[in-house]
Design a protein around this motif. Structure first.
Motif, PDB file in Angstrom:
ATOM      1  N   UNK A  19       9.389 -42.953 -26.591  1.00 16.88           N
ATOM      2  CA  UNK A  19       8.391 -42.705 -25.559  1.00 16.88           C
ATOM      3  C   UNK A  19       7.707 -44.015 -25.183  1.00 16.88           C
ATOM      4  N   UNK A  20       7.149 -44.019 -23.978  1.00 15.37           N
ATOM      5  CA  UNK A  20       6.354 -45.169 -23.534  1.00 15.37           C
ATOM      6  C   UNK A  20       4.926 -44.695 -23.313  1.00 15.37           C
ATOM      7  N   UNK A  21       3.999 -45.607 -23.492  1.00 16.74           N
ATOM      8  CA  UNK A  21       2.574 -45.309 -23.297  1.00 16.74           C
ATOM      9  C   UNK A  21       2.211 -45.462 -21.835  1.00 16.74           C
ATOM     10  N   UNK A  22       1.388 -44.542 -21.358  1.00 16.62           N
ATOM     11  CA  UNK A  22       0.832 -44.612 -20.013  1.00 16.62           C
ATOM     12  C   UNK A  22      -0.682 -44.599 -20.063  1.00 16.62           C
ATOM     13  N   UNK A  23      -1.230 -44.819 -21.222  1.00 20.21           N
ATOM     14  CA  UNK A  23      -2.667 -44.798 -21.420  1.00 20.21           C
ATOM     15  C   UNK A  23      -2.956 -44.399 -22.848  1.00 20.21           C
ATOM     16  N   UNK A  24      -4.240 -44.368 -23.169  1.00 15.20           N
ATOM     17  CA  UNK A  24      -4.629 -44.066 -24.541  1.00 15.20           C
ATOM     18  C   UNK A  24      -4.191 -42.688 -25.002  1.00 15.20           C
ATOM     19  N   UNK A  25      -4.178 -41.726 -24.083  1.00 18.92           N
ATOM     20  CA  UNK A  25      -3.839 -40.359 -24.478  1.00 18.92           C
ATOM     21  C   UNK A  25      -2.735 -39.749 -23.616  1.00 18.92           C
ATOM     22  N   UNK A  26      -1.842 -40.597 -23.079  1.00 16.39           N
ATOM     23  CA  UNK A  26      -0.728 -40.112 -22.265  1.00 16.39           C
ATOM     24  C   UNK A  26       0.530 -40.908 -22.595  1.00 16.39           C
ATOM     25  N   UNK A  27       1.621 -40.185 -22.872  1.00 12.29           N
ATOM     26  CA  UNK A  27       2.916 -40.818 -23.132  1.00 12.29           C
ATOM     27  C   UNK A  27       3.988 -40.158 -22.274  1.00 12.29           C
ATOM     28  N   UNK A  28       5.114 -40.863 -22.142  1.00 17.17           N
ATOM     29  CA  UNK A  28       6.277 -40.327 -21.441  1.00 17.17           C
ATOM     30  C   UNK A  28       7.453 -40.314 -22.410  1.00 17.17           C
ATOM     31  N   UNK A  29       7.971 -39.121 -22.712  1.00 15.24           N
ATOM     32  CA  UNK A  29       9.194 -39.029 -23.503  1.00 15.24           C
ATOM     33  C   UNK A  29      10.315 -39.495 -22.586  1.00 15.24           C
ATOM     34  N   UNK A  30      11.015 -40.598 -22.959  1.00 14.33           N
ATOM     35  CA  UNK A  30      12.024 -41.124 -22.050  1.00 14.33           C
ATOM     36  C   UNK A  30      13.451 -41.084 -22.585  1.00 14.33           C
ATOM     37  N   UNK A  31      13.643 -40.747 -23.840  1.00 14.21           N
ATOM     38  CA  UNK A  31      15.019 -40.675 -24.360  1.00 14.21           C
ATOM     39  C   UNK A  31      15.041 -39.885 -25.666  1.00 14.21           C
ATOM     40  N   UNK A  32      16.028 -39.005 -25.769  1.00 11.13           N
ATOM     41  CA  UNK A  32      16.336 -38.340 -27.032  1.00 11.13           C
ATOM     42  C   UNK A  32      17.837 -38.468 -27.224  1.00 11.13           C
ATOM     43  N   UNK A  33      18.236 -38.991 -28.370  1.00  6.19           N
ATOM     44  CA  UNK A  33      19.659 -39.149 -28.620  1.00  6.19           C
ATOM     45  C   UNK A  33      20.011 -38.896 -30.068  1.00  6.19           C
ATOM     46  N   UNK A  34      21.196 -38.328 -30.266  1.00  2.00           N
ATOM     47  CA  UNK A  34      21.730 -38.071 -31.596  1.00  2.00           C
ATOM     48  C   UNK A  34      23.136 -38.679 -31.640  1.00  2.00           C
TER      49      UNK A  34
END
Length: 102
Positions: A34-49
């Motif tokens: 995930x990447x941060x977009x602020x103190x209390x907001x994130x973006x899940x950007x990748x899930x991989x197995x």
């Protein structure tokens, strides 16, 4: 007697974002980033197995760990990851961590 592999999920984070990593018996099996977009907001950007670990529900374990962390830290989530986005659409019980989109 049935033996099941032991899995471990670790979480690392820096100012830009973080990662939930899953290992099985010491072997890296997958990650959710995930990447941060602020103190209390994130973006899940990748899930991989990794291919050799697919089909065992590990992506969902990573997703559940990330959602639990978001709840514990009062963090809201956006998703650009196709896997995470699909889970948020399918499972109403995790939508409490979704950020409102404007």
């Amino acid at each position: 007697m049935t033996t099941t592999p032991e899995h471990t999920i670790t979480h690392t984070e820096d100012a830009r974002g973080g990662e939930f990593s899953l290992s099985i018996d010491g072997h890296e099996a997958g990650e959710l980033t995930y990447s941060r977009r602020g103190e209390s907001l994130v973006v899940f950007n990748h899930t991989g197995v990794r291919p050799e670990f697919e089909g065992k529900g590990l992506a969902r374990k990573l997703f559940d760990a990330a959602v639990a962390w978001a709840r514990e830290t009062d963090t809201k989530v956006l998703s650009t990851c196709s896997y995470s986005s699909a889970q948020f659409k399918r499972d109403k019980s995790v939508q409490d961590v979704l950020a409102e989109q404007t």
